[in-house]
Design an enzyme around this catalytic site. Structure first.
Site, mmCIF file in Angstrom:
data_model
loop_
_atom_site.group_PDB
_atom_site.id
_atom_site.type_symbol
_atom_site.label_atom_id
_atom_site.label_comp_id
_atom_site.label_asym_id
_atom_site.label_seq_id
_atom_site.Cartn_x
_atom_site.Cartn_y
_atom_site.Cartn_z
ATOM 1 N N ASN A 41 48.241 50.114 45.627
ATOM 2 C CA ASN A 41 46.941 50.317 44.980
ATOM 3 C C ASN A 41 45.927 50.900 45.959
ATOM 4 O OD1 ASN A 41 48.065 49.148 42.730
ATOM 5 N ND2 ASN A 41 46.938 47.215 42.874
ATOM 6 N N GLU A 135 50.468 41.013 51.411
ATOM 7 C CA GLU A 135 51.654 40.837 50.562
ATOM 8 C C GLU A 135 52.943 41.305 51.239
ATOM 9 O OE1 GLU A 135 49.805 40.875 46.041
ATOM 10 O OE2 GLU A 135 50.624 42.741 46.829
ATOM 11 N N ASN A 179 37.171 38.983 49.058
ATOM 12 C CA ASN A 179 36.303 38.841 47.890
ATOM 13 C C ASN A 179 35.545 37.519 48.047
ATOM 14 O OD1 ASN A 179 37.917 36.733 46.928
ATOM 15 N ND2 ASN A 179 39.093 38.053 45.554
ATOM 16 N N THR A 215 33.360 41.537 48.907
ATOM 17 C CA THR A 215 33.065 42.162 47.621
ATOM 18 C C THR A 215 32.589 41.056 46.681
ATOM 19 O OG1 THR A 215 35.359 41.910 46.888
ATOM 20 C CG2 THR A 215 34.777 43.976 47.974
ATOM 21 N N ASP A 241 39.229 45.076 32.516
ATOM 22 C CA ASP A 241 40.349 44.571 33.335
ATOM 23 C C ASP A 241 39.968 44.746 34.808
ATOM 24 O OD1 ASP A 241 42.723 43.971 34.610
ATOM 25 O OD2 ASP A 241 43.974 45.308 33.394
ATOM 26 N N ASP A 247 41.308 46.220 45.490
ATOM 27 C CA ASP A 247 42.146 47.209 46.199
ATOM 28 C C ASP A 247 41.460 48.577 46.178
ATOM 29 O OD1 ASP A 247 43.983 45.107 46.266
ATOM 30 O OD2 ASP A 247 44.965 45.798 44.441
HETATM 31 O O1 RIB Z 1 45.258 43.322 43.426
HETATM 32 C C1 RIB Z 1 45.983 43.583 42.251
HETATM 33 C C2 RIB Z 1 47.445 43.619 42.559
HETATM 34 O O2 RIB Z 1 47.858 42.339 43.022
HETATM 35 C C3 RIB Z 1 48.335 43.915 41.390
HETATM 36 O O3 RIB Z 1 48.564 45.288 41.199
HETATM 37 C C4 RIB Z 1 49.583 43.104 41.704
HETATM 38 O O4 RIB Z 1 50.720 43.890 41.900
HETATM 39 C C5 RIB Z 1 49.248 42.255 42.915
HETATM 40 O O5 RIB Z 1 49.757 42.804 44.071
#
Ligand code: RIB
Length: 298
Positions: A41, A135, A179, A215, A241, A247
């Site tokens: 993202n 992640e 955040n 943020t 949404d 990101d």
């Molecule tokens: O920050 C949003 C993202 O968090 C999503 O796209 C999901 O894949 C997780 O990684």
């Protein structure tokens, strides 16, 4: 040039009236598979904001992998350093409620095997930007960050999902992005007495001894660090949404910093982009182009 070392997921998204409480079952919409992952993202958001972006990470050799790169490829993100591992791709199971708020469960899959060695030795030079999140294995991220910092590159880390980290662990980073929930988690972890977003960010920046940006959703963003206290507004939108808005902020921030903008300008553009990302469904399909950011007042 921006290098993003990070996660690549496929988001399995379901719209719900209200996200389920523990033990509760709720009915939702038909599901959608949407490319996501905080690393992917950020890479796409930076690319759409005009930066040259290389994404380094891993996908599986399962059916999901096909969906993971569908927005990145046409946008021109350099994917030469995305490895394919035997096994599952990263998946995020997401509910989005009527207010646009989400819940997210991440199954890391191949992201757990992302390695610092995938980043080419000459990929990060003085003036370049390395963008990181939480992640993929943190130890691998910090190996890349140490190399980047030694080469004179700026290192921006989004501490999402929140993980308690010490100033020593964050040593190679230049800017930490959180955040407001992550900021509060950090403040609790350090036992900081500060209350209110501005005071918390100021106290965190002192404690971590580097620039911290928080943020704040519709309130914009606030930063504290050697540049002083900086506050920038969001733009008013009706959120459908919020997935990927943080990101988007991090990616667009990196894009403008990488081209030489000062921190206030980069934050202002990023806050506008984050707001725009809340106006459409899904993570990556909602990220604005540079023209859209500028037209919206960024
Ligand atoms: O920050 C949003 C993202 O968090 C999503 O796209 C999901 O894949 C997780 O990684």
């Amino acid at each position: 040039m921006i290098t993003v070392f990070g996660s690549i997921n496929v988001d399995l998204v379901c719209q719900v009236a209200k996200s389920p409480m523990p033990g509760e079952t709720v009915m939702g919409s038909d599901y959608q598979l949407i490319p996501g992952g905080k690393g992917a993202n950020q890479a796409l958001a930076a690319r759409r904001a005009g930066a040259e972006v290389k994404l380094v990470g891993a996908i599986g050799d399962d059916d999901m992998a096909r969906a993971a790169l569908t927005e990145l490829e046409p946008a021109g993100v350099d994917l030469a350093s995305v490895a394919t591992r035997h096994g599952t791709s990263g998946i995020a199971i997401i509910t989005v409620d009527e207010k646009g708020e989400n819940t997210i469960v991440v199954s890391p899959g191949a992201n757990a095997s992302a390695e610092a060695g995938q980043v080419a030795p000459d990929a990060l030079s003085a003036g370049d930007t390395l963008l990181l999140q939480m992640e993929v294995p943190f130890a691998e991220s910090m190996k890349v960050a140490t190399r980047a910092s030694a080469a004179g590159a700026r290192v921006v880390l989004s501490v999402a999902p929140f993980t308690p980290l010490t100033p020593t662990e964050l040593a190679p980073t230049s800017i930490v992005v959180v955040n407001e929930h992550e900021a509060a988690d950090f403040a609790r972890y350090f036992g900081l007495a500060a209350r209110g977003n501005q005071a918390v960010v100021t106290a965190l920046a002192r404690r971590l001894d580097r620039t911290v940006i928080a943020t704040l959703g519709p309130e914009g963003a606030v930063a504290s660090g050697p540049e002083g206290l900086i506050k920038v507004p969001a733009i008013p939108v009706t959120p459908v949404d919020t997935t990927g808005a943080g990101d988007t902020f991090a990616g667009v921030l990196a894009a403008y910093l990488d081209e030489g903008a000062d921190l206030r300008t980069a934050m202002a553009k990023a806050a506008v982009a984050g707001s725009l990302a809340c106006t459409k469904h899904g993570a990556q399909p909602s990220f604005p182009t540079r023209a859209e950011i500028e037209a919206a007042g960024g």
